[in-house]
Design a protein around this motif. Structure first.
Motif, PDB file in Angstrom:
ATOM      1  N   GLY A 147      37.044  37.728  36.955  1.00  0.00           N
ATOM      2  CA  GLY A 147      36.510  38.135  35.667  1.00  0.00           C
ATOM      3  C   GLY A 147      37.147  37.303  34.566  1.00  0.00           C
ATOM      4  N   TYR A 148      38.326  36.811  34.822  1.00  0.00           N
ATOM      5  CA  TYR A 148      39.044  35.919  33.919  1.00  0.00           C
ATOM      6  C   TYR A 148      38.127  34.783  33.478  1.00  0.00           C
ATOM      7  CZ  TYR A 148      43.435  33.769  32.323  1.00  0.00           C
ATOM      8  OH  TYR A 148      44.460  33.273  31.569  1.00  0.00           O
ATOM      9  N   HIS A 178      37.747  37.132  29.830  1.00  0.00           N
ATOM     10  CA  HIS A 178      38.327  36.334  28.754  1.00  0.00           C
ATOM     11  C   HIS A 178      37.304  35.399  28.111  1.00  0.00           C
ATOM     12  CE1 HIS A 178      42.250  37.781  28.540  1.00  0.00           C
ATOM     13  NE2 HIS A 178      42.852  37.042  29.452  1.00  0.00           N
ATOM     14  N   LYS A 179      36.023  35.750  28.243  1.00  0.00           N
ATOM     15  CA  LYS A 179      35.011  34.899  27.622  1.00  0.00           C
ATOM     16  C   LYS A 179      34.804  35.331  26.182  1.00  0.00           C
ATOM     17  CE  LYS A 179      31.546  32.474  30.262  1.00  0.00           C
ATOM     18  NZ  LYS A 179      30.422  32.641  31.159  1.00  0.00           N
ATOM     19  N   ALA A 205      42.640  40.711  31.066  1.00  0.00           N
ATOM     20  CA  ALA A 205      42.246  40.366  32.424  1.00  0.00           C
ATOM     21  C   ALA A 205      43.406  40.662  33.349  1.00  0.00           C
ATOM     22  CB  ALA A 205      41.860  38.890  32.508  1.00  0.00           C
ATOM     23  N   PHE A 206      43.068  41.007  34.574  1.00  0.00           N
ATOM     24  CA  PHE A 206      44.091  41.358  35.556  1.00  0.00           C
ATOM     25  C   PHE A 206      44.784  40.091  36.056  1.00  0.00           C
ATOM     26  CE2 PHE A 206      44.962  41.880  40.159  1.00  0.00           C
ATOM     27  CZ  PHE A 206      45.969  42.809  40.075  1.00  0.00           C
ATOM     28  N   LEU A 241      40.346  37.082  42.678  1.00  0.00           N
ATOM     29  CA  LEU A 241      39.663  38.253  43.221  1.00  0.00           C
ATOM     30  C   LEU A 241      38.238  38.398  42.689  1.00  0.00           C
ATOM     31  CD1 LEU A 241      42.595  40.764  42.689  1.00  0.00           C
ATOM     32  CD2 LEU A 241      42.134  39.319  44.696  1.00  0.00           C
ATOM     33  N   ALA A 242      37.321  38.639  43.597  1.00  0.00           N
ATOM     34  CA  ALA A 242      35.928  38.871  43.213  1.00  0.00           C
ATOM     35  C   ALA A 242      35.598  40.339  43.433  1.00  0.00           C
ATOM     36  CB  ALA A 242      35.003  37.996  44.051  1.00  0.00           C
TER      37      ALA A 242
END
Ligand SMILES: Cc1cc2nc3c(=O)[nH]c(=O)nc-3n(C[C@H](O)[C@H](O)[C@H](O)COP(=O)(O)OP(=O)(O)OC[C@H]3O[C@@H](n4cnc5c(N)ncnc54)[C@H](O)[C@@H]3O)c2cc1C
Ligand SMILES: Cc1cc2nc3c(=O)[nH]c(=O)nc-3n(C[C@H](O)[C@H](O)[C@H](O)COP(=O)(O)OP(=O)(O)OC[C@H]3O[C@@H](n4cnc5c(N)ncnc54)[C@H](O)[C@@H]3O)c2cc1C
Lengths: 417, 378
Positions: B238-239, B244-245, B252-253, B96-97
């Motif tokens: 976002g992962y 997760h950076k 993260a979802f 997902l973005a």
């Protein structure tokens, strides 16, 4: 997070109510929470068909008179949010509540042991039946068999009778010697003796236990062992409870010591954990009078009134002796551990039969390999049964302690105040 | 049970330490190649019992992409034979973005996966809303990877360990010492085999301290059973771009709906924390994040949460191959958050090296030499 309360009491049974009333005159802020819709605990469980004794209604009225006591009914503890902070949930919201002192009055629940047919509709616990009736389920004209162990059978039978059911059998697993010993011990406590005599009836059998509940879609009959005789009794309901087990899970999750299935307390009702107390049946089975006096002592000690608390020690000792006798009299017959057959479900949430569990060496191994205890009840029923059946130590509670909305659990991200 | 009385005085051709998903896949593969395998396991808390079982192709590096694609393909080939309790589903992943930047990542990923021949497609925000109406409105778009799936890893491992009983023996035993192709059990007994495979997850550090593994703690939660809310496994981009950076704790979802109807919610990451108890604040953060994407989730009941440890190597890729300094000892460790996915491929890569057959993929990125006995990484 809302402001921390001075004293948080978990459980509004006899112990919790007595604790709140003993602490309230000091003027500190008190929150009492209980997962039932109304205060009273197990013995004074309210509902359309319940008739509460005066002592119960009076205590309730007193709770309301104190403006510093806030009662949250229908509220459960979901998780430990941090040191002296609990995550709570009611029907509308979830929130984190902080406290200075805590009294655990979480009471006890019935021990349910698996036997063939125990998952049939129509089969409940003995206390479970009582709760159903009090909540308004009609049983008038129904034939009811009550089985298991302990005075709860008689209390449940009394409720059923009062509501028009025909109690066709009360099967007590304990033998005559044990029970007559118990009855003899009663003479010093006339109230209890009275209760036992009025409750005893022609349907009462000793050394009797259920072998199997029979029926295809619903319970139709019960196969019973009475001494050496086996008989079948047609019935509409079977209520089966094998004594009580203290609700120690929350205490244990908080870090209180648990021994012999009960939260360990000293003579001040304090646990090993600073500012944490426990009273009533979560510290061991003892009946409502013991719960009341323990609650009172805990409430007084929590507000620093040790001397007054000490005055109640003799009374506590008296009820404790009664409790000890009771526990001895109704020791469970090891034969009850062998009622389940290979395909009897032990974990109802995940459909795990006895045979799949019996091979394992521990609860963890069983859980890992069979999913036993992974359902919505979190093992509350099956882990307790497995403790009795196999001697496996039950697991520590993990959040959520019982099913809770994700929105509630998300409140755990609030930083501590 | 095993007394070393077999041919050549050995316990088996191969001893595998660890019966998690990696050990199980290796045992099954080696047995298929005709070897006698003995699997030793002591039923410790393991990643296989904890993880999400998302079969997902990641592409942080070409090697990861290659191993992931190959492994998921192998799982799909196995699927028809798997018993129902493995709960294998080829439900696909939606990445997902939330914004333009993440959509750019979706496009990059699309290009990389497509070039590799993976079936995937970019979706507009509107198409996404139609495919997964439970998602919050207004998401930017998504990348759909159709070959991905889910499975219930503990049962998959059990199935792999049991389906060739004539060649795979399981023994409940704790290994306390390893020396090349010999192992010592807790009861003092030594067992020997042609090869010993170390596949005991994060616990490999205890037996072989030069294996560079770090634990990354993760939290998970599962809900009660509900009617269908989502069909794909949903993961936020976002992962990869932000969540997760870095090395701080992060969430993260990541949500899938199990065939039981239960929603399975991840994920969190914490470094240097080996305490298995649930970190309430972390769990709260993870669930808050999940509610951001699936607003209705807030009113659903969570019934159980737990933690697990991913066993990570310094570059995030597994170590598959012979220990450079201990002939006879083979490694299959360091699968981090992807070991269920890559178990099948790992087993093939290990077997190819053990049996000197041509490897199905380039091995370099997975060889233990990159960390052990290699001055380049000193
Ligand atoms: C099913 C059942 C029926 C019984 N019926 C009788 C009877 O008819 N007559 C009789 O003499 N004795 C009965 N007993 C025995 C009775 O429990 C005791 O005599 C007495 O009620 C004990 O008082 P207590 O305050 O210690 O606990 P309880 O009365 O058990 O009260 C504990 C309360 O705490 C609540 N609670 C527990 N954990 C939590 C939590 N985490 N969050 C929120 N709330 C929580 C419980 O719901 C309960 O309301 C019964 C016991 C059981 C288990
Ligand atoms: C929170 C979380 C989420 C994850 N999500 C995913 C996902 O969605 N998709 C995915 O592909 N992967 C996921 N993973 C990763 C995946 O679960 C692991 O990579 C994989 O399970 C590793 O398997 P393993 O067999 O190497 O180790 P483990 O499963 O840890 O098994 C090790 C075994 O070795 C045994 N053992 C240990 N020490 C000894 C000893 N001394 N003697 C004998 N036996 C021993 C243990 O008993 C255990 O059975 C996730 C992991 C975590 C923690």
């Amino acid at each position: 997070m809302t402001r921390p309360v001075d004293l948080l009491i978990i459980g509004a049974g006899p112990a919790g109510m007595a604790a709140a009333l003993a602490a309230a005159p000091s003027g500190i802020s008190i929150v009492v929470l209980d997962d039932n819709p109304l205060p009273g605990g197990q013995i004074w469980r309210d509902g359309p068909n319940a008739q509460l004794p005066t002592v119960a209604t009076e205590m309730r009225a007193q709770l309301q008179r104190y403006s510093n006591i806030h009662l949250h009914s229908g509220t459960k503890v979901v998780a430990i949010a941090g040191p002296k902070r609990l995550l709570l949930e009611d029907a509308e919201r979830g929130w984190v509540l902080g406290y200075e002192k805590l009294i655990l009055c979480t009471g006890a629940r019935e021990l349910l042991l698996p036997f063939p047919g125990w998952t049939l509709p129509g089969v409940t616990g003995a206390g479970g039946l009582q709760a159903l009736i009090k909540s308004g389920v009609p049983v008038s004209g129904e034939r009811i068999v009550i089985a298991g162990s302990g005075p709860l059978l008689l209390a449940s039978a009394a409720t059923a009778k009062k509501n028009g059911a025909e109690v066709v059998r009360i099967a007590e697993q304990a033998g005559r010697r044990a029970v007559s010993g118990f009855a003899l011990g009663l003479w010093r406590w006339p109230n209890k003796a009275f209760q036992a005599v009025t409750l005893a009836s022609g349907a009462y059998r000793l050394s009797a236990h259920v072998i199997e509940a029979l029926g295809s879609d619903r319970l139709e009959a019960v196969r019973m062992q009475t001494g050496s005789r086996v008989e079948e009794i047609a019935c509409d309901r079977l209520a089966c409870g094998f004594s009580l087990v203290p609700n120690t899970e929350l205490g244990s999750a908080l870090g209180c010591e648990v021994r012999d299935r009960a939260i360990v307390v000293d003579e001040w009702q304090t646990t090993g954990l600073t500012d944490h107390y426990a009273a009533g049946e979560c510290t061991g089975f003892g009946g409502s009078e013991l719960a009341l006096v323990e609650g009172k002592i805990a409430g007084l000690v929590a507000v620093g009134r040790q001397e007054e608390a000490r005055a109640h020690w003799p009374e506590r000792q008296r009820w404790q002796r009664f409790a000890d006798r009771l526990n001895q009299a109704f020791t469970l017959d090891p034969a009850l551990k062998t009622l389940a057959t290979a395909d009897t479900l032990v974990c109802r949430c995940e459909d795990v039969p006895y045979a799949e569990l019996a091979d394992h060496a521990s609860w963890n191994s069983a859980k890992l390999n069979t999913r036993c205890g992974m359902g919505a009840c979190q093992g509350r029923i099956c882990a307790t049964a497995a403790h009795t059946l196999f001697g496996w130590e039950p697991p520590r509670l993990r959040p959520p302690f019982s099913p809770a909305r994700i929105a509630t659990l998300a409140c755990l991200d609030e930083p501590a105040a | 049970m095993i007394q070393g009385t077999d041919i050549r005085g050995q316990a088996a051709d191969v001893i595998i330490i660890g019966g998690g998903i990696i050990g199980a896949a290796c045992a099954d593969e080696l047995a298929s190649q005709g070897l006698q395998v003995c699997v030793l396991d002591c039923q410790r808390p393991a990643a296989t019992a904890a993880g999400m079982g998302h079969l997902v192709v990641l592409d942080h590096s070409p090697a990861e992409l290659a191993l992931g694609e190959y492994s998921v393909r192998l799982w799909r080939e196995l699927a028809p034979q798997m018993p129902e309790n493995c709960a294998m589903r080829n439900n696909g992943t939606l990445w997902l973005a939330c914004n333009e930047e993440e959509m750019a990542e979706a496009e990059r990923k699309h290009a990389a996966l497509s070039e590799f021949g993976l079936a995937c497609e970019l979706m507009s925000g509107a198409a996404l809303a139609k495919a997964e109406p439970s998602l919050r409105p207004g998401l930017f778009g998504a990348l759909r990877v159709t070959g991905d799936g889910i499975l219930y890893a503990p049962n998959a491992a059990r199935w792999l360990l049991q389906r060739q009983p004539e060649r795979v023996r399981q023994q409940h035993a704790e290994v306390v010492e390893v020396q090349g192709n010999r192992v010592r059990l807790a009861d003092g007994q030594w067992l020997q085999a042609g090869a010993v495979v170390l596949a005991n997850g994060i616990h490999a550090r205890d037996l072989c301290p030069d294996v560079p593994l770090h634990a990354k703690k993760g939290h998970l939660l599962i809900t009660d059973r509900y009617p269908i809310q989502i069909t794909h496994t949903l993961v936020e981009l976002g992962y990869v771009t932000s969540a997760h950076k870095g090395n701080g704790p992060s969430v993260a979802f990541n949500v899938q709906q199990r065939p039981t109807g239960q929603l399975f919610i991840g994920s969190s990451r914490q470094f240097d924390n080996e305490d298995p108890t649930i970190d309430a604040a972390m769990l709260g953060r993870m669930l808050r994040r999940a509610m951001d994407f699936l607003p209705d989730l807030g009113q659903m009941n969570g019934i159980r949460s737990w933690t697990g440890f991913r066993s990570a190597s310094p570059d995030g890729q597994p170590l598959i191959g012979e220990h450079p300094e201990q002939p006879g000892l083979w490694l299959a460790v360091g699968h981090e958050g992807l070991g269920v996915t890559t178990a099948t491929g790992t087993a093939k890569l290990l077997a190819a090296q053990l049996l000197h057959t041509p490897p199905p993929l380039d091995l370099d990125a997975f060889l233990p030499q990159r960390f052990i006995g290699a001055p380049a990484h000193a």
